[in-house]
Design a protein around this motif. Structure first.
Motif, PDB file in Angstrom:
ATOM      1  N   LYS A 161       2.785  -1.660  13.197  1.00 58.55           N
ATOM      2  CA  LYS A 161       2.941  -3.093  13.302  1.00 58.55           C
ATOM      3  C   LYS A 161       1.881  -3.728  12.926  1.00 58.55           C
ATOM      4  CE  LYS A 161       5.350  -5.594  16.755  1.00 58.55           C
ATOM      5  NZ  LYS A 161       5.391  -6.054  18.057  1.00 58.55           N
ATOM      6  N   LEU A 162       2.105  -4.597  11.635  1.00 63.52           N
ATOM      7  CA  LEU A 162       1.071  -5.352  11.082  1.00 63.52           C
ATOM      8  C   LEU A 162       1.614  -6.830  11.201  1.00 63.52           C
ATOM      9  CD1 LEU A 162       0.695  -3.505   7.812  1.00 63.52           C
ATOM     10  CD2 LEU A 162      -0.655  -3.230   9.757  1.00 63.52           C
ATOM     11  N   SER A 163       0.560  -7.683  11.392  1.00 60.36           N
ATOM     12  CA  SER A 163       0.605  -9.235  11.272  1.00 60.36           C
ATOM     13  C   SER A 163       0.159  -9.656  10.001  1.00 60.36           C
ATOM     14  CB  SER A 163      -0.313  -9.951  12.377  1.00 60.36           C
ATOM     15  OG  SER A 163      -0.084 -11.234  12.406  1.00 60.36           O
ATOM     16  N   LEU A 164       1.247 -10.433   9.282  1.00 60.98           N
ATOM     17  CA  LEU A 164       0.917 -10.785   7.918  1.00 60.98           C
ATOM     18  C   LEU A 164       1.204 -12.104   7.633  1.00 60.98           C
ATOM     19  CD1 LEU A 164       3.185  -7.895   6.190  1.00 60.98           C
ATOM     20  CD2 LEU A 164       0.636  -8.145   6.560  1.00 60.98           C
ATOM     21  N   ASP A 165       0.768 -12.684   6.869  1.00 63.65           N
ATOM     22  CA  ASP A 165       0.851 -14.171   6.776  1.00 63.65           C
ATOM     23  C   ASP A 165       2.279 -14.507   6.230  1.00 63.65           C
ATOM     24  OD1 ASP A 165      -1.602 -15.214   6.838  1.00 63.65           O
ATOM     25  OD2 ASP A 165      -2.170 -14.753   4.949  1.00 63.65           O
ATOM     26  N   ALA A 166       3.113 -15.534   6.706  1.00 62.07           N
ATOM     27  CA  ALA A 166       4.208 -16.009   6.571  1.00 62.07           C
ATOM     28  C   ALA A 166       4.474 -16.470   4.837  1.00 62.07           C
ATOM     29  CB  ALA A 166       4.977 -16.831   7.300  1.00 62.07           C
ATOM     30  N   ASP A 167       5.628 -16.683   4.659  1.00 57.41           N
ATOM     31  CA  ASP A 167       5.964 -17.148   3.106  1.00 57.41           C
ATOM     32  C   ASP A 167       5.378 -16.597   1.976  1.00 57.41           C
ATOM     33  OD1 ASP A 167       7.856 -19.126   4.183  1.00 57.41           O
ATOM     34  OD2 ASP A 167       5.996 -20.213   4.884  1.00 57.41           O
ATOM     35  N   ARG A 168       5.206 -15.070   2.143  1.00 57.30           N
ATOM     36  CA  ARG A 168       4.579 -14.470   0.932  1.00 57.30           C
ATOM     37  C   ARG A 168       5.412 -13.141   0.667  1.00 57.30           C
ATOM     38  NH1 ARG A 168      -1.320 -12.872   1.297  1.00 57.30           N
ATOM     39  NH2 ARG A 168      -0.716 -11.727  -0.586  1.00 57.30           N
ATOM     40  N   GLU A 169       5.131 -12.619  -0.314  1.00 60.14           N
ATOM     41  CA  GLU A 169       5.947 -11.245  -0.548  1.00 60.14           C
ATOM     42  C   GLU A 169       4.598 -10.213  -0.704  1.00 60.14           C
ATOM     43  OE1 GLU A 169       8.215 -11.281  -4.058  1.00 60.14           O
ATOM     44  OE2 GLU A 169       9.589 -12.684  -3.382  1.00 60.14           O
ATOM     45  N   TYR A 170       4.909  -9.082  -0.206  1.00 58.99           N
ATOM     46  CA  TYR A 170       3.752  -8.031  -0.095  1.00 58.99           C
ATOM     47  C   TYR A 170       4.429  -6.724  -0.643  1.00 58.99           C
ATOM     48  CZ  TYR A 170       1.430 -11.054   3.292  1.00 58.99           C
ATOM     49  OH  TYR A 170       0.661 -12.203   3.775  1.00 58.99           O
ATOM     50  N   GLN A 171       3.691  -6.154  -1.693  1.00 59.02           N
ATOM     51  CA  GLN A 171       4.026  -4.834  -1.966  1.00 59.02           C
ATOM     52  C   GLN A 171       3.458  -3.711  -1.341  1.00 59.02           C
ATOM     53  OE1 GLN A 171       3.484  -4.201  -6.656  1.00 59.02           O
ATOM     54  NE2 GLN A 171       3.435  -6.577  -6.590  1.00 59.02           N
ATOM     55  N   PHE A 172       3.994  -2.476  -1.256  1.00 58.92           N
ATOM     56  CA  PHE A 172       3.596  -1.468  -0.318  1.00 58.92           C
ATOM     57  C   PHE A 172       4.329  -0.312  -0.847  1.00 58.92           C
ATOM     58  CE2 PHE A 172       7.136  -2.834   1.957  1.00 58.92           C
ATOM     59  CZ  PHE A 172       7.754  -1.716   2.441  1.00 58.92           C
ATOM     60  N   ARG A 173       3.628   1.001  -0.535  1.00 60.26           N
ATOM     61  CA  ARG A 173       4.181   2.290  -0.526  1.00 60.26           C
ATOM     62  C   ARG A 173       3.569   3.068   0.862  1.00 60.26           C
ATOM     63  NH1 ARG A 173       4.638   5.341  -5.932  1.00 60.26           N
ATOM     64  NH2 ARG A 173       6.748   5.655  -5.175  1.00 60.26           N
ATOM     65  N   TYR A 174       4.427   4.238   0.852  1.00 58.71           N
ATOM     66  CA  TYR A 174       3.924   5.035   2.072  1.00 58.71           C
ATOM     67  C   TYR A 174       3.327   6.193   1.127  1.00 58.71           C
ATOM     68  CZ  TYR A 174       7.151   2.493   5.132  1.00 58.71           C
ATOM     69  OH  TYR A 174       7.762   1.737   5.724  1.00 58.71           O
ATOM     70  N   LEU A 175       2.149   6.803   2.059  1.00 63.48           N
ATOM     71  CA  LEU A 175       1.377   8.024   1.548  1.00 63.48           C
ATOM     72  C   LEU A 175       1.869   8.849   2.669  1.00 63.48           C
ATOM     73  CD1 LEU A 175       0.037   9.447  -0.563  1.00 63.48           C
ATOM     74  CD2 LEU A 175      -2.138   8.607   0.441  1.00 63.48           C
ATOM     75  N   ILE A 176       2.450   9.880   2.279  1.00 56.20           N
ATOM     76  CA  ILE A 176       2.744  11.229   3.102  1.00 56.20           C
ATOM     77  C   ILE A 176       2.082  12.433   2.970  1.00 56.20           C
ATOM     78  CG2 ILE A 176       4.749  12.551   3.940  1.00 56.20           C
ATOM     79  CD1 ILE A 176       6.673  10.283   3.117  1.00 56.20           C
ATOM     80  N   ASP A 177       1.349  12.819   4.037  1.00 55.34           N
ATOM     81  CA  ASP A 177       0.538  13.933   4.117  1.00 55.34           C
ATOM     82  C   ASP A 177      -0.566  13.890   3.089  1.00 55.34           C
ATOM     83  OD1 ASP A 177       1.562  15.112   6.313  1.00 55.34           O
ATOM     84  OD2 ASP A 177       3.073  16.020   5.172  1.00 55.34           O
ATOM     85  N   GLY A 178      -1.027  12.715   2.500  1.00 56.18           N
ATOM     86  CA  GLY A 178      -2.196  12.471   1.619  1.00 56.18           C
ATOM     87  C   GLY A 178      -1.955  12.940   0.088  1.00 56.18           C
ATOM     88  N   CYS A 179      -0.397  13.343  -0.067  1.00 47.87           N
ATOM     89  CA  CYS A 179      -0.183  13.612  -1.403  1.00 47.87           C
ATOM     90  C   CYS A 179       1.197  13.249  -2.017  1.00 47.87           C
ATOM     91  CB  CYS A 179      -0.188  15.301  -1.488  1.00 47.87           C
ATOM     92  SG  CYS A 179       1.192  16.243  -0.653  1.00 47.87           S
ATOM     93  N   ARG A 180       1.974  12.716  -1.532  1.00 50.16           N
ATOM     94  CA  ARG A 180       3.348  12.278  -1.735  1.00 50.16           C
ATOM     95  C   ARG A 180       3.872  10.727  -1.477  1.00 50.16           C
ATOM     96  NH1 ARG A 180       6.872  14.812   1.479  1.00 50.16           N
ATOM     97  NH2 ARG A 180       8.288  13.186   2.199  1.00 50.16           N
ATOM     98  N   TRP A 181       3.812   9.940  -2.534  1.00 54.82           N
ATOM     99  CA  TRP A 181       3.939   8.537  -2.455  1.00 54.82           C
ATOM    100  C   TRP A 181       5.680   8.355  -2.260  1.00 54.82           C
ATOM    101  CZ3 TRP A 181       0.395   5.023  -1.435  1.00 54.82           C
ATOM    102  CH2 TRP A 181      -0.949   5.197  -1.706  1.00 54.82           C
ATOM    103  N   GLU A 182       5.762   7.352  -1.345  1.00 58.68           N
ATOM    104  CA  GLU A 182       7.449   7.146  -1.269  1.00 58.68           C
ATOM    105  C   GLU A 182       7.590   5.622  -0.893  1.00 58.68           C
ATOM    106  OE1 GLU A 182      10.315   8.953  -0.998  1.00 58.68           O
ATOM    107  OE2 GLU A 182       9.216  10.838  -1.488  1.00 58.68           O
TER     108      GLU A 182
END
Length: 106
Positions: free
Chosen positions: A58-79
């Motif tokens: 759970k992250l607390s982010l500023d409202a009224d924005r768009e945030y780019q992100f990705r998950y890194l699984i086991d340090g080697c696979r981006w999803e």
């Protein structure tokens, strides 16, 4: 995968829970989230593994924005997040980034 959002009473912050369900995590040992909110650090924001095999943070982010992100699984696979609000081309690779939108209706 899922995104759950709740806004503060003053609508200036948005609490976002990023969830990677067991089916998506498969046999992952670790999952980290990297994005605009943590300077794309692949180690700063780990997700916690639940007894059911899912991962979340759970992250607390500023409202009224768009945030780019990705998950890194086991340090080697981006999803990407299958339930992201939208996707945009990544500037440094031939891939897309997930986007979480924190707009309020004020």
């Amino acid at each position: 995968m899922a995104l759950k959002k709740t806004f503060s009473k003053d609508k200036k912050r948005c609490s976002v829970t990023f969830i990677v369900e067991k089916d998506a995590a498969k046999d992952a040992q670790t999952i980290n989230i990297a994005g605009d909110f943590n300077s794309w650090s692949s180690t700063e924001t780990p997700l916690k593994k639940a007894k059911d095999g899912s991962f979340s943070v759970k992250l607390s982010l500023d409202a009224d924005r768009e945030y780019q992100f990705r998950y890194l699984i086991d340090g080697c696979r981006w999803e990407n997040d299958w339930a992201a609000d939208k996707y945009i081309p990544a500037p440094y690779s031939n891939a897309e980034n997930s986007v979480v939108v924190t707009y309020t209706d004020k």
